[in-house]
Design a protein around this motif. Structure first.
Motif, PDB file in Angstrom:
ATOM      1  N   LEU A  92      11.500   6.365  -5.397  1.00 26.70           N
ATOM      2  CA  LEU A  92      12.650   6.044  -4.559  1.00 26.70           C
ATOM      3  C   LEU A  92      12.486   4.605  -4.094  1.00 26.70           C
ATOM      4  O   LEU A  92      11.484   4.268  -3.455  1.00 26.70           O
ATOM      5  CB  LEU A  92      12.727   6.983  -3.357  1.00 26.70           C
ATOM      6  N   VAL A  93      13.455   3.754  -4.440  1.00 33.07           N
ATOM      7  CA  VAL A  93      13.390   2.329  -4.113  1.00 33.07           C
ATOM      8  C   VAL A  93      14.277   2.035  -2.911  1.00 33.07           C
ATOM      9  O   VAL A  93      15.459   2.405  -2.895  1.00 33.07           O
ATOM     10  CB  VAL A  93      13.846   1.469  -5.313  1.00 33.07           C
ATOM     11  N   GLY A 123      10.888  -1.997  14.475  1.00 33.72           N
ATOM     12  CA  GLY A 123      10.832  -0.644  13.934  1.00 33.72           C
ATOM     13  C   GLY A 123      11.618  -0.428  12.661  1.00 33.72           C
ATOM     14  O   GLY A 123      11.616   0.687  12.112  1.00 33.72           O
ATOM     15  N   ARG A 124      12.296  -1.457  12.154  1.00 34.46           N
ATOM     16  CA  ARG A 124      13.194  -1.260  11.016  1.00 34.46           C
ATOM     17  C   ARG A 124      12.476  -0.687   9.798  1.00 34.46           C
ATOM     18  O   ARG A 124      12.874   0.351   9.257  1.00 34.46           O
ATOM     19  CB  ARG A 124      13.887  -2.572  10.642  1.00 34.46           C
ATOM     20  N   ASN A 125      11.415  -1.344   9.342  1.00 33.19           N
ATOM     21  CA  ASN A 125      10.741  -0.852   8.141  1.00 33.19           C
ATOM     22  C   ASN A 125      10.017   0.466   8.382  1.00 33.19           C
ATOM     23  O   ASN A 125       9.885   1.287   7.462  1.00 33.19           O
ATOM     24  CB  ASN A 125       9.761  -1.906   7.620  1.00 33.19           C
ATOM     25  N   LEU A 126       9.563   0.678   9.611  1.00 31.94           N
ATOM     26  CA  LEU A 126       8.929   1.963   9.930  1.00 31.94           C
ATOM     27  C   LEU A 126       9.940   3.097   9.789  1.00 31.94           C
ATOM     28  O   LEU A 126       9.637   4.155   9.215  1.00 31.94           O
ATOM     29  CB  LEU A 126       8.364   1.928  11.349  1.00 31.94           C
ATOM     30  N   LEU A 127      11.150   2.879  10.314  1.00 30.87           N
ATOM     31  CA  LEU A 127      12.198   3.884  10.189  1.00 30.87           C
ATOM     32  C   LEU A 127      12.663   4.028   8.745  1.00 30.87           C
ATOM     33  O   LEU A 127      12.866   5.150   8.254  1.00 30.87           O
ATOM     34  CB  LEU A 127      13.378   3.527  11.083  1.00 30.87           C
ATOM     35  N   PHE A 128      12.851   2.905   8.076  1.00 34.36           N
ATOM     36  CA  PHE A 128      13.314   2.959   6.686  1.00 34.36           C
ATOM     37  C   PHE A 128      12.369   3.809   5.834  1.00 34.36           C
ATOM     38  O   PHE A 128      12.816   4.679   5.069  1.00 34.36           O
ATOM     39  CB  PHE A 128      13.392   1.547   6.099  1.00 34.36           C
ATOM     40  N   LEU A 129      11.091   3.544   5.943  1.00 33.77           N
ATOM     41  CA  LEU A 129      10.128   4.256   5.099  1.00 33.77           C
ATOM     42  C   LEU A 129       9.985   5.716   5.513  1.00 33.77           C
ATOM     43  O   LEU A 129       9.757   6.584   4.668  1.00 33.77           O
ATOM     44  CB  LEU A 129       8.780   3.539   5.130  1.00 33.77           C
ATOM     45  N   THR A 130      10.139   5.990   6.799  1.00 31.69           N
ATOM     46  CA  THR A 130      10.070   7.380   7.252  1.00 31.69           C
ATOM     47  C   THR A 130      11.265   8.182   6.722  1.00 31.69           C
ATOM     48  O   THR A 130      11.104   9.298   6.204  1.00 31.69           O
ATOM     49  CB  THR A 130      10.019   7.450   8.787  1.00 31.69           C
ATOM     50  N   PHE A 131      12.459   7.617   6.822  1.00 30.17           N
ATOM     51  CA  PHE A 131      13.633   8.297   6.274  1.00 30.17           C
ATOM     52  C   PHE A 131      13.559   8.374   4.751  1.00 30.17           C
ATOM     53  O   PHE A 131      13.983   9.372   4.154  1.00 30.17           O
ATOM     54  CB  PHE A 131      14.911   7.592   6.716  1.00 30.17           C
ATOM     55  N   ALA A 132      13.019   7.335   4.125  1.00 30.93           N
ATOM     56  CA  ALA A 132      12.856   7.360   2.672  1.00 30.93           C
ATOM     57  C   ALA A 132      11.911   8.481   2.257  1.00 30.93           C
ATOM     58  O   ALA A 132      12.169   9.193   1.277  1.00 30.93           O
ATOM     59  CB  ALA A 132      12.327   6.012   2.178  1.00 30.93           C
ATOM     60  N   ALA A 133      10.832   8.649   3.003  1.00 25.81           N
ATOM     61  CA  ALA A 133       9.887   9.719   2.684  1.00 25.81           C
ATOM     62  C   ALA A 133      10.523  11.091   2.864  1.00 25.81           C
ATOM     63  O   ALA A 133      10.297  12.012   2.069  1.00 25.81           O
ATOM     64  CB  ALA A 133       8.641   9.585   3.553  1.00 25.81           C
ATOM     65  N   ALA A 134      11.339  11.241   3.904  1.00 28.36           N
ATOM     66  CA  ALA A 134      12.023  12.517   4.127  1.00 28.36           C
ATOM     67  C   ALA A 134      12.969  12.834   2.968  1.00 28.36           C
ATOM     68  O   ALA A 134      13.050  13.982   2.503  1.00 28.36           O
ATOM     69  CB  ALA A 134      12.789  12.479   5.444  1.00 28.36           C
ATOM     70  N   LEU A 135      13.686  11.806   2.486  1.00 28.32           N
ATOM     71  CA  LEU A 135      14.575  12.009   1.346  1.00 28.32           C
ATOM     72  C   LEU A 135      13.769  12.275   0.077  1.00 28.32           C
ATOM     73  O   LEU A 135      14.125  13.161  -0.721  1.00 28.32           O
ATOM     74  CB  LEU A 135      15.462  10.775   1.158  1.00 28.32           C
ATOM     75  N   TYR A 155      10.929  13.648  -0.136  1.00 30.06           N
ATOM     76  CA  TYR A 155      10.413  15.018  -0.012  1.00 30.06           C
ATOM     77  C   TYR A 155      11.423  16.001  -0.590  1.00 30.06           C
ATOM     78  O   TYR A 155      11.086  16.877  -1.384  1.00 30.06           O
ATOM     79  CB  TYR A 155      10.146  15.307   1.462  1.00 30.06           C
ATOM     80  N   ARG A 156      12.672  15.832  -0.185  1.00 27.35           N
ATOM     81  CA  ARG A 156      13.719  16.741  -0.660  1.00 27.35           C
ATOM     82  C   ARG A 156      14.016  16.542  -2.140  1.00 27.35           C
ATOM     83  O   ARG A 156      14.311  17.506  -2.854  1.00 27.35           O
ATOM     84  CB  ARG A 156      14.998  16.528   0.156  1.00 27.35           C
ATOM     85  N   ARG A 157      13.910  15.315  -2.613  1.00 24.77           N
ATOM     86  CA  ARG A 157      14.252  14.995  -4.002  1.00 24.77           C
ATOM     87  C   ARG A 157      13.063  15.133  -4.943  1.00 24.77           C
ATOM     88  O   ARG A 157      13.165  14.843  -6.135  1.00 24.77           O
ATOM     89  CB  ARG A 157      14.786  13.568  -4.080  1.00 24.77           C
ATOM     90  N   MET A 161       3.830  14.956   6.534  1.00 25.84           N
ATOM     91  CA  MET A 161       4.683  15.736   5.620  1.00 25.84           C
ATOM     92  C   MET A 161       3.879  16.564   4.636  1.00 25.84           C
ATOM     93  O   MET A 161       4.459  17.286   3.820  1.00 25.84           O
ATOM     94  CB  MET A 161       5.644  14.791   4.879  1.00 25.84           C
ATOM     95  N   ASP A 162       2.566  16.421   4.702  1.00 29.16           N
ATOM     96  CA  ASP A 162       1.673  17.178   3.812  1.00 29.16           C
ATOM     97  C   ASP A 162       2.062  16.968   2.353  1.00 29.16           C
ATOM     98  O   ASP A 162       2.141  17.905   1.568  1.00 29.16           O
ATOM     99  CB  ASP A 162       1.696  18.664   4.162  1.00 29.16           C
ATOM    100  N   ARG A 163       2.313  15.715   2.022  1.00 30.50           N
ATOM    101  CA  ARG A 163       2.633  15.304   0.653  1.00 30.50           C
ATOM    102  C   ARG A 163       1.781  14.092   0.284  1.00 30.50           C
ATOM    103  O   ARG A 163       1.301  13.384   1.150  1.00 30.50           O
ATOM    104  CB  ARG A 163       4.121  14.957   0.514  1.00 30.50           C
TER     105      ARG A 163
END
Length: 242
Positions: free
Chosen positions: A11-12, A109-121, A123-125, A161-163
């Protein structure tokens, strides 16, 4: 450069700028499936989001294998980030240095949030690899672009996220001239031309005149950095050819 695809999928973080477009090409050269993610956080230069679809179609047309690997695109709204940020990227204010020495283009906090939301997505994908354009060489002192920050966040995301996510920052230790060079190595002059014509970097959100390095106001720090990098890149090319 790698042309044989790796499994796991990537995911980029894809803003529509020079760096993220280069990172997208880097990922397409390596992973068997590549999806993209953009963020709408009320940024002053929101026009960059309008470049993303053109760039995705353009980059897919460069190589058949890239077209086959390029997957879905996602955009997430992070309005709250813009609401809590008093910065030159989220407000109509002059770009300057703030107290503490950081430019007021820093969005805390921008990149911290970006990468956290990216990881959540991811995870689902069921994607394993996260790719971002963070860079310590041309980073204006932003603390969330530092290699130590990215490594620490990778640990936190994997624990939380245990991933087993892997965060890739292919531009971390190179300057803007070398970023142009990497794009050329990955996709030839066609990729360089695509980035020049269709990506957006200008902090003011101005497409403006078509400069040798692309569109923009030509005055803001982002335009200045991109222009100087392109000049150094083309000068090196000219020297090598002579």
């Amino acid at each position: 450069m790698r042309d044989s695809a790796m499994g796991g999928g990537a995911l980029v973080l894809f803003s529509g700028g020079q760096d993220s477009t280069t990172c997208l090409a880097w990922a397409l050269a390596r992973f068997d499936r590549v999806e993209t993610l953009g963020f709408d956080y009320g940024q002053r230069h929101r026009i960059e989001l309008d470049c993303r679809d053109i760039l995705r179609r353009g980059i897919a047309a460069l190589k058949p294998e890239w077209a086959a690997r390029l997957g879905d695109d996602h955009t997430l709204a992070l309005d709250a980030l813009g609401q809590v940020s008093e910065t030159a990227l989220t407000r109509d204010t002059a770009i300057a240095f703030a107290d503490g020495g950081l430019p007021n283009t820093f969005v805390p906090g921008r990149n911290l949030l970006f990468l956290t939301f990216a990881a959540a997505l991811a995870y689902r994908r069921s994607l394993t690899h996260l790719v971002g354009g963070m860079c310590e060489t041309d980073y204006s002192g932003y603390p969330d672009c530092r290699d130590d920050t990215i490594k620490a966040l990778q640990v936190a995301l994997n624990l939380g996220m245990d991933r087993r996510f892997v965060l890739h920052t292919p531009l971390m230790w190179i300057d803007k001239a070398e970023t142009w060079r990497l794009a050329q190595d990955l996709g030839g002059q066609a990729l360089v031309d695509l980035i020049v014509e269709d990506s957006h970097t200008c902090y003011l959100g101005t497409r403006g005149d078509r400069h040798p390095w692309g569109h923009g106001c030509g005055q803001c720090p982002a335009c200045d950095l991109r222009a100087k990098g392109f000049a150094k890149f083309t000068a090196t090319d000219a020297t090598a050819a002579s």
